[in-house]
Write an enzyme that holds these catalytic residues in place. Structure first.
Site, PDB file in Angstrom:
ATOM      1  N   HIS A 301       0.848  -1.185   0.000  1.00 29.22           N
ATOM      2  CA  HIS A 301       0.000   0.000   0.000  1.00 29.22           C
ATOM      3  C   HIS A 301       0.879   1.229   0.000  1.00 29.22           C
ATOM      4  O   HIS A 301       1.946   1.216   0.624  1.00 29.22           O
ATOM      5  CB  HIS A 301      -0.920   0.006   1.235  1.00 29.22           C
ATOM      6  CG  HIS A 301      -2.112   0.864   1.047  1.00 29.22           C
ATOM      7  ND1 HIS A 301      -2.068   2.212   1.256  1.00 29.22           N
ATOM      8  CD2 HIS A 301      -3.362   0.571   0.624  1.00 29.22           C
ATOM      9  CE1 HIS A 301      -3.261   2.722   0.981  1.00 29.22           C
ATOM     10  NE2 HIS A 301      -4.071   1.744   0.590  1.00 29.22           N
ATOM     11  N   ASP A 358      -7.983  -5.329  -0.007  1.00 28.27           N
ATOM     12  CA  ASP A 358      -8.528  -6.119  -1.112  1.00 28.27           C
ATOM     13  C   ASP A 358      -8.111  -7.579  -1.088  1.00 28.27           C
ATOM     14  O   ASP A 358      -8.562  -8.366  -1.906  1.00 28.27           O
ATOM     15  CB  ASP A 358      -8.111  -5.493  -2.448  1.00 28.27           C
ATOM     16  CG  ASP A 358      -8.899  -4.234  -2.716  1.00 28.27           C
ATOM     17  OD1 ASP A 358     -10.060  -4.187  -2.299  1.00 28.27           O
ATOM     18  OD2 ASP A 358      -8.348  -3.301  -3.306  1.00 28.27           O
TER      19      ASP A 358
HETATM   20  N1  CMC Z   1       4.223  -7.437  -4.947  1.00 20.92           N
HETATM   21  C1  CMC Z   1       5.579  -7.397  -5.085  1.00 20.92           C
HETATM   22  N2  CMC Z   1       6.321  -6.314  -4.857  1.00 20.92           N
HETATM   23  C2  CMC Z   1       5.706  -5.218  -4.480  1.00 20.92           C
HETATM   24  C3  CMC Z   1       4.307  -5.164  -4.304  1.00 20.92           C
HETATM   25  C4  CMC Z   1       3.560  -6.324  -4.545  1.00 20.92           C
HETATM   26  N3  CMC Z   1       2.230  -6.324  -4.392  1.00 20.92           N
HETATM   27  N4  CMC Z   1       3.940  -3.918  -3.910  1.00 20.92           N
HETATM   28  C5  CMC Z   1       5.067  -3.205  -3.851  1.00 20.92           C
HETATM   29  N5  CMC Z   1       6.136  -3.986  -4.175  1.00 20.92           N
HETATM   30  C6  CMC Z   1       7.557  -3.588  -4.169  1.00 20.92           C
HETATM   31  C7  CMC Z   1       7.880  -2.668  -5.340  1.00 20.92           C
HETATM   32  O1  CMC Z   1       8.284  -3.416  -6.478  1.00 20.92           O
HETATM   33  C8  CMC Z   1       8.985  -1.837  -4.746  1.00 20.92           C
HETATM   34  O2  CMC Z   1      10.159  -2.629  -4.736  1.00 20.92           O
HETATM   35  P1  CMC Z   1      11.609  -1.910  -4.906  1.00 20.92           P
HETATM   36  O3  CMC Z   1      11.744  -0.997  -3.723  1.00 20.92           O
HETATM   37  O4  CMC Z   1      12.582  -3.047  -4.904  1.00 20.92           O
HETATM   38  O5  CMC Z   1      11.568  -1.179  -6.207  1.00 20.92           O
HETATM   39  C9  CMC Z   1       8.568  -1.646  -3.283  1.00 20.92           C
HETATM   40  O6  CMC Z   1       7.762  -2.805  -2.984  1.00 20.92           O
HETATM   41  C10 CMC Z   1       7.763  -0.386  -3.015  1.00 20.92           C
HETATM   42  O7  CMC Z   1       6.592  -0.410  -3.830  1.00 20.92           O
HETATM   43  P2  CMC Z   1       6.065   0.757  -4.767  1.00 20.92           P
HETATM   44  O8  CMC Z   1       5.501   0.159  -6.009  1.00 20.92           O
HETATM   45  O9  CMC Z   1       7.118   1.808  -4.911  1.00 20.92           O
HETATM   46  O10 CMC Z   1       4.892   1.303  -3.859  1.00 20.92           O
HETATM   47  P3  CMC Z   1       3.724   2.238  -4.323  1.00 20.92           P
HETATM   48  O11 CMC Z   1       3.355   2.997  -3.114  1.00 20.92           O
HETATM   49  O12 CMC Z   1       4.095   3.018  -5.542  1.00 20.92           O
HETATM   50  O13 CMC Z   1       2.546   1.226  -4.747  1.00 20.92           O
HETATM   51  C11 CMC Z   1       0.719  -0.263  -4.620  1.00 20.92           C
HETATM   52  C12 CMC Z   1       1.542   0.823  -3.894  1.00 20.92           C
HETATM   53  C13 CMC Z   1      -0.523  -0.579  -3.794  1.00 20.92           C
HETATM   54  C14 CMC Z   1       0.299   0.260  -5.993  1.00 20.92           C
HETATM   55  C15 CMC Z   1       1.602  -1.531  -4.778  1.00 20.92           C
HETATM   56  O14 CMC Z   1       1.956  -2.013  -3.482  1.00 20.92           O
HETATM   57  C16 CMC Z   1       0.906  -2.600  -5.569  1.00 20.92           C
HETATM   58  O15 CMC Z   1       0.979  -2.578  -6.808  1.00 20.92           O
HETATM   59  N6  CMC Z   1       0.194  -3.579  -4.900  1.00 20.92           N
HETATM   60  C17 CMC Z   1      -0.586  -4.564  -5.606  1.00 20.92           C
HETATM   61  C18 CMC Z   1      -1.921  -3.961  -6.062  1.00 20.92           C
HETATM   62  C19 CMC Z   1      -2.885  -3.779  -4.906  1.00 20.92           C
HETATM   63  O16 CMC Z   1      -3.089  -4.666  -4.095  1.00 20.92           O
HETATM   64  N7  CMC Z   1      -3.538  -2.601  -4.884  1.00 20.92           N
HETATM   65  C20 CMC Z   1      -4.604  -2.299  -3.905  1.00 20.92           C
HETATM   66  C21 CMC Z   1      -4.194  -1.282  -2.905  1.00 20.92           C
HETATM   67  S1  CMC Z   1      -5.374  -1.249  -1.529  1.00 20.92           S
HETATM   68  C22 CMC Z   1      -6.836  -0.683  -2.234  1.00 20.92           C
HETATM   69  C23 CMC Z   1      -6.787   0.769  -2.486  1.00 20.92           C
HETATM   70  O17 CMC Z   1      -6.896   1.552  -1.513  1.00 20.92           O
HETATM   71  O18 CMC Z   1      -6.636   1.150  -3.644  1.00 20.92           O
END
Ligand code: CMC
Length: 423
Positions: A301, A358
């Protein structure tokens, strides 16, 4: 604490005001930065940008705190109900019993759609994604309520629109479901609570425990401060677009699988893991592989770097629904196994990736018999009061401006046009 921050730009030092919120959150107000220095700030994905001051929802991702108008989410999930929480978010205080009775009646009075919207919903192919249908039908409501299209909605307009959208979106979702399944429509029953009525309109039956679990789910989704869809609502609303197109924009933003679409993506992922033999470890390895675009859906998240407090509550609701409906879903075991392994895995621990809201909601929706591609539309019903509250707050803020970020241009510098035969 100082009330100003100093920014040293080499040849110039300027002072920027520090703003503090009611929970001690601090910000540096950079709104005059460009005018005074020529600099803008750059923050890809708005990771560190406050886009507004807001009194609706407080969350602290490090501590796993979520409160609506000051009330902890745990207390609201335990003791309140979705319509009451909607009122709280929108008006800022809990309703009196008279206000609650009148509000429920008012929402129920919007259980009928304009005929044109009914026809529109029925026109879509049965295979259409419900989010596309919902977004389109919501924007199309603007064609039937011209009185609400003006740029300055009155207090009375806002009162009506709040109840109207809560009432009508529920009907659009259930109508499309019944039509897409080739089933007869079931009319709304104003005697029932919001979730029982919805379940009746969808399935013709509504168990009290199941309706309660669904109600909790909607409460948990009701607002989440400046997330992608709420920010979209604020951006669209900031141009003084009408509320129907503004909410339609929020629905579109929610659809993506990094946001609300994750609930559908989680279930598809769990299904795939099951089909491939139920090996959770393999999915974890794939999610950790930086060459592979696959992510563990329902994990991570932007703001929660601790357990998502909503996920804890949802797990309990999930057990209640599965027990009540006597569903023994193997996907639940896969989900629990995946969670267990991820929480021990260095990759996930280091990045503070926990199950989000989710991760388990899809299992509940599936147990209720809701088709997978409708999960995100369920999220819409939950998030609607939050979007409306963010919109109301924006429109009542006399200092609000049209949202218009800047950019750092990286394209070609000036060059002369060449006619086709000169290229
Ligand atoms: N699986 C594997 N790696 C992950 C995941 C995941 N679900 N989420 C984040 N990471 C890794 C990411 O690759 C990054 O790694 P590194 O530092 O080595 O580059 C690190 O963790 C930080 O992640 P980020 O992508 O920079 O974080 P963000 O804040 O930009 O993204 C997110 C947040 C929710 C989009 C992401 O965690 C994600 O894509 N999760 C899966 C989709 C999901 O479940 N979304 C629903 C969110 S809750 C409902 C809502 O409120 O929308």
């Amino acid at each position: 604490m100082a009330d100003k921050a100093k920014l040293d730009l080499g040849d110039k030092v300027i002072e920027l005001p520090i703003v503090e919120g009611s929970e001690g959150e601090k910000a540096i107000d950079i709104s005059r930065l460009r005018a005074e220095t020529g600099f803008i700030t750059l923050d890809n994905g708005f990771v560190n940008t406050g886009s507004c001051m807001s009194g609706v929802t407080f969350l602290n991702g490090e501590k796993g705190i979520l409160r609506y108008r000051g009330y902890p989410i745990e207390q609201l999930a335990e003791s309140s109900n979705f319509l009451e929480v909607s009122w709280l978010l929108y008006y800022g205080e809990l309703p009196s019993s008279t206000e609650m009775v009148n509000f429920k009646k008012k929402v129920s009075s919007f259980s009928k759609l304009p005929e044109g919207i009914e026809k529109l919903v029925d026109t879509f192919p049965k295979t259409a994604h419900p989010m596309g249908v919902l977004s389109c039908a919501t924007a199309a409501l603007s064609a039937y309520y011209e009185d609400f299209l003006g740029p300055q909605p009155t207090k009375e307009d806002k009162d009506v629109l709040f109840a109207q959208l809560l009432g009508q979106l529920k009907v659009i979702v259930s109508r499309f479901y019944r039509k897409s399944q080739g089933l007869d429509l079931i009319a709304s029953n104003p005697e029932l609570d919001y979730c029982s009525d919805f379940l009746m309109m969808m399935f013709g039956e509504a168990d009290a425990d199941v309706a309660k679990a669904l109600d909790v789910l909607l409460i948990l989704h009701a607002d989440h401060e400046q997330n992608c869809s709420a920010s979209t609502v604020r951006v669209v609303g900031s141009s003084h677009a009408n509320i129907f197109s503004t909410i339609s924009g929020g629905i579109d933003a929610l659809w993506g699988q990094l946001h609300g679409g994750a609930n559908q993506a989680v279930l598809e992922m769990l299904d795939e893991i099951t089909t491939e033999g139920g090996d959770a470890a393999k999915a974890l390895e794939k999610a950790k592989d930086k060459e592979d675009p696959f992510k563990l859906m329902g994990f991570g998240h932007r703001v929660y770097k601790n357990f998502d407090p909503r996920a804890k509550i949802i797990k309990v609701a999930c057990d209640t629904v599965l027990e009540k409906l006597k569903v023994n879903d193997p996907l639940l075991n896969i989900a629990k196994g995946l969670e267990e392994q991820a929480l021990k895995d260095e990759y996930f621990v280091k990045r503070k990736l926990y199950p989000n809201v989710d991760f388990y909601s899809g299992i509940i929706y599936k147990a209720l018999g809701i088709p997978t591609n409708m999960f995100t539309a369920m999220f819409v019903l939950g998030r609607l009061p939050g979007w409306l509250s963010q919109w109301k707050e924006l429109r009542e803020d006399t200092s609000a401006k049209i949202c218009r970020p800047r950019q750092i241009y990286t394209g070609a510098t000036e060059r002369n046009y060449k006619k086709l035969d000169e290229r």
